[in-house]
Design a protein around this motif. Structure first.
Motif, PDB file in Angstrom:
ATOM      1  N   GLU A 202       0.812  -1.219   0.000  1.00 45.98           N
ATOM      2  CA  GLU A 202       0.000   0.000   0.000  1.00 45.98           C
ATOM      3  C   GLU A 202       0.842   1.265   0.000  1.00 45.98           C
ATOM      4  OE1 GLU A 202      -3.623  -0.193   2.553  1.00 45.98           O
ATOM      5  OE2 GLU A 202      -2.853  -2.183   3.089  1.00 45.98           O
ATOM      6  N   SER A 203       1.906   1.300   0.786  1.00 44.28           N
ATOM      7  CA  SER A 203       2.722   2.519   0.873  1.00 44.28           C
ATOM      8  C   SER A 203       3.910   2.514  -0.063  1.00 44.28           C
ATOM      9  CB  SER A 203       3.239   2.696   2.309  1.00 44.28           C
ATOM     10  OG  SER A 203       4.221   1.715   2.617  1.00 44.28           O
ATOM     11  N   GLY A 204       4.324   1.331  -0.528  1.00 43.89           N
ATOM     12  CA  GLY A 204       5.520   1.221  -1.352  1.00 43.89           C
ATOM     13  C   GLY A 204       6.813   1.244  -0.559  1.00 43.89           C
ATOM     14  N   GLU A 205       6.740   1.361   0.769  1.00 40.70           N
ATOM     15  CA  GLU A 205       7.949   1.385   1.591  1.00 40.70           C
ATOM     16  C   GLU A 205       8.703   0.060   1.493  1.00 40.70           C
ATOM     17  OE1 GLU A 205       7.278   3.887   5.572  1.00 40.70           O
ATOM     18  OE2 GLU A 205       5.736   2.353   5.258  1.00 40.70           O
ATOM     19  N   LYS A 206      10.021   0.142   1.618  1.00 37.84           N
ATOM     20  CA  LYS A 206      10.857  -1.034   1.741  1.00 37.84           C
ATOM     21  C   LYS A 206      10.980  -1.379   3.222  1.00 37.84           C
ATOM     22  CE  LYS A 206      11.744  -1.362  -2.660  1.00 37.84           C
ATOM     23  NZ  LYS A 206      11.191  -2.492  -3.464  1.00 37.84           N
ATOM     24  N   ILE A 207      10.856  -2.666   3.551  1.00 35.91           N
ATOM     25  CA  ILE A 207      10.763  -3.120   4.935  1.00 35.91           C
ATOM     26  C   ILE A 207      11.766  -4.241   5.177  1.00 35.91           C
ATOM     27  CG2 ILE A 207       9.246  -4.208   6.639  1.00 35.91           C
ATOM     28  CD1 ILE A 207       6.933  -3.048   4.702  1.00 35.91           C
ATOM     29  N   LEU A 208      12.485  -4.159   6.278  1.00 34.07           N
ATOM     30  CA  LEU A 208      13.373  -5.248   6.691  1.00 34.07           C
ATOM     31  C   LEU A 208      12.501  -6.367   7.253  1.00 34.07           C
ATOM     32  CD1 LEU A 208      16.236  -6.292   7.093  1.00 34.07           C
ATOM     33  CD2 LEU A 208      16.283  -5.105   9.306  1.00 34.07           C
ATOM     34  N   TYR A 209      12.463  -7.498   6.577  1.00 32.02           N
ATOM     35  CA  TYR A 209      11.477  -8.538   6.889  1.00 32.02           C
ATOM     36  C   TYR A 209      12.164  -9.844   7.308  1.00 32.02           C
ATOM     37  CZ  TYR A 209       6.930 -10.880   6.645  1.00 32.02           C
ATOM     38  OH  TYR A 209       5.764 -11.548   6.951  1.00 32.02           O
ATOM     39  N   VAL A 210      12.904  -9.784   8.395  1.00 32.93           N
ATOM     40  CA  VAL A 210      13.402 -10.974   9.081  1.00 32.93           C
ATOM     41  C   VAL A 210      13.142 -10.763  10.563  1.00 32.93           C
ATOM     42  CG1 VAL A 210      15.156 -11.581   7.371  1.00 32.93           C
ATOM     43  CG2 VAL A 210      15.760 -10.059   9.263  1.00 32.93           C
ATOM     44  N   ASN A 211      12.885 -11.837  11.277  1.00 32.92           N
ATOM     45  CA  ASN A 211      12.639 -11.707  12.713  1.00 32.92           C
ATOM     46  C   ASN A 211      13.161 -12.930  13.438  1.00 32.92           C
ATOM     47  OD1 ASN A 211      10.106 -13.559  13.531  1.00 32.92           O
ATOM     48  ND2 ASN A 211       9.735 -12.741  11.467  1.00 32.92           N
ATOM     49  N   GLU A 212      13.648 -12.715  14.671  1.00 34.16           N
ATOM     50  CA  GLU A 212      14.290 -13.800  15.399  1.00 34.16           C
ATOM     51  C   GLU A 212      13.300 -14.838  15.897  1.00 34.16           C
ATOM     52  OE1 GLU A 212      16.487 -12.197  18.647  1.00 34.16           O
ATOM     53  OE2 GLU A 212      14.777 -11.164  19.541  1.00 34.16           O
ATOM     54  N   ARG A 270       3.005  -6.224   8.329  1.00 30.04           N
ATOM     55  CA  ARG A 270       3.924  -6.164   7.194  1.00 30.04           C
ATOM     56  C   ARG A 270       5.113  -5.265   7.495  1.00 30.04           C
ATOM     57  NH1 ARG A 270      -1.070  -4.453   3.455  1.00 30.04           N
ATOM     58  NH2 ARG A 270      -1.214  -3.072   5.275  1.00 30.04           N
ATOM     59  N   SER A 271       4.906  -4.227   8.286  1.00 32.73           N
ATOM     60  CA  SER A 271       5.947  -3.212   8.477  1.00 32.73           C
ATOM     61  C   SER A 271       6.423  -3.096   9.916  1.00 32.73           C
ATOM     62  CB  SER A 271       5.422  -1.847   8.013  1.00 32.73           C
ATOM     63  OG  SER A 271       4.229  -1.498   8.706  1.00 32.73           O
ATOM     64  N   THR A 272       5.999  -4.007  10.794  1.00 38.07           N
ATOM     65  CA  THR A 272       6.397  -3.925  12.192  1.00 38.07           C
ATOM     66  C   THR A 272       6.842  -5.283  12.719  1.00 38.07           C
ATOM     67  OG1 THR A 272       4.223  -4.418  13.125  1.00 38.07           O
ATOM     68  CG2 THR A 272       4.687  -2.104  12.619  1.00 38.07           C
ATOM     69  N   GLN A 273       7.550  -5.222  13.836  1.00 34.36           N
ATOM     70  CA  GLN A 273       7.715  -6.356  14.726  1.00 34.36           C
ATOM     71  C   GLN A 273       7.239  -5.920  16.108  1.00 34.36           C
ATOM     72  OE1 GLN A 273      11.507  -8.477  14.705  1.00 34.36           O
ATOM     73  NE2 GLN A 273      11.915  -7.805  12.604  1.00 34.36           N
ATOM     74  N   HIS A 274       7.019  -6.894  16.980  1.00 34.81           N
ATOM     75  CA  HIS A 274       6.622  -6.555  18.342  1.00 34.81           C
ATOM     76  C   HIS A 274       7.213  -7.548  19.326  1.00 34.81           C
ATOM     77  CE1 HIS A 274       3.492  -9.230  16.735  1.00 34.81           C
ATOM     78  NE2 HIS A 274       3.254  -9.619  17.993  1.00 34.81           N
TER      79      HIS A 274
END
Length: 298
Positions: A202-212, A270-274
């Protein structure tokens, strides 16, 4: 739509909400006021909330004493809901997972993660309501992973181009299953590969998409360069992945919520971790979460 949800929708008027937003931190998060989520919101309000979600990444609503049926109906306005294969479910609404430990055992969500990134089609968003929480402790942290990527050194961004990572349900959930359940869930949910840098649809942002929580290794690190001996690429892959994991722990990318009963957090997976802080044991925190199915990362 269940009969309970249909009956609620039929008896509640469509209410054009006029809500306000107040940023909670410079990087991520906004508190929403002037809205009653017990009402059936009109399409314009849903669209405005979705736009605010994409912009702020996580939205906080206070004093929203909604029922389980209202929770499901509201979340469904943003898309189809998943049924989680491991977490316990609400007795009448399998789309609602029940989160929290007991006085005998701690909850285990205290690791940076993006919900169900182990699915081939991960979630778009999650909507979490606090049912019961201790007077202190049990906060949750969210992280803006678009900003985490944007701030990376250019040399690291160049290194990440076209790299893919493997996400797997088993490291976090396998221990909760019997051997038979592990076999069944491995067949149903094989490890999947997603780009390390995904594009927000939706925003076109690039996102770091790996999580521990769910990322196990890089799928194609070896193919990206020439290595002297084996440990060069094995340790290089490990060190790069650990470096990327650590980006979620940068306080400048975070917002922290202190829960109260009937607080709702609605975040863009899509754009966050918690990270759910487990500092309150043996006190009990009980939560209900609906998760909205998203789209295949690209």
């Amino acid at each position: 739509m269940t009969n309970a949800i249909a009956a609620h929708a039929a008896t509640q008027p469509c209410a054009p909400a006029r809500f306000t937003l107040e940023a909670v931190s410079p990087a991520i998060g906004a508190e929403v006021a002037g809205i009653d989520l017990r009402e059936t919101l009109d399409e314009a309000t849903i669209a405005a909330l979705r736009s605010a979600l994409v912009q702020h990444k996580v939205l906080f609503f206070r004093d929203q004493d909604i029922t389980a049926a209202q929770h499901v109906a509201l979340a469904r306005r943003f898309g189809e809901l998943e049924v989680h294969p491991v977490f316990p479910h609400h007795a009448d609404h399998p789309e609602l997972v029940l989160l929290g430990g007991t006085q005998a055992s701690k909850a285990r969500e205290n690791i940076y993660h993006s919900d169900v990134s182990w699915r081939e089609i991960p979630s778009m968003a999650s909507m979490l309501r606090c049912v019961e929480c201790p007077r202190s402790g049990g906060d949750t942290i969210w992280v803006n992973m678009a900003k985490a990527y944007a701030d990376l050194p250019q040399a690291v961004k160049d290194q990440l181009a076209d790299l893919e990572a493997v996400h797997d349900i088993m490291p976090s959930f396998g221990s909760r299953m019997s051997a038979e359940e592990r076999a069944a869930n491995r067949a149903k949910f094989p490890a999947v590969t997603h780009p390390i840098v995904r594009t927000h649809p939706e925003s076109g942002e690039k996102i770091l998409y790996v999580n521990e929580g769910f990322t196990t290794h890089l799928a194609n690190y070896l193919s990206k360069g020439t290595f002297r001996v084996g440990f060069d690429y094995r340790y290089g892959e490990f060190e790069l992945l650990q470096y990327l994991f650590r980006q979620a722990a940068v306080p400048e990318y975070q917002v922290r919520l202190r829960w109260e009963p009937n607080t709702i957090a609605f975040w863009d997976n899509r754009s966050t971790q918690h990270y759910a802080i487990q500092d309150y044991f043996p006190a009990v925190r009980r939560m209900m979460r609906a998760t909205i199915i998203g789209d295949k990362p690209f």
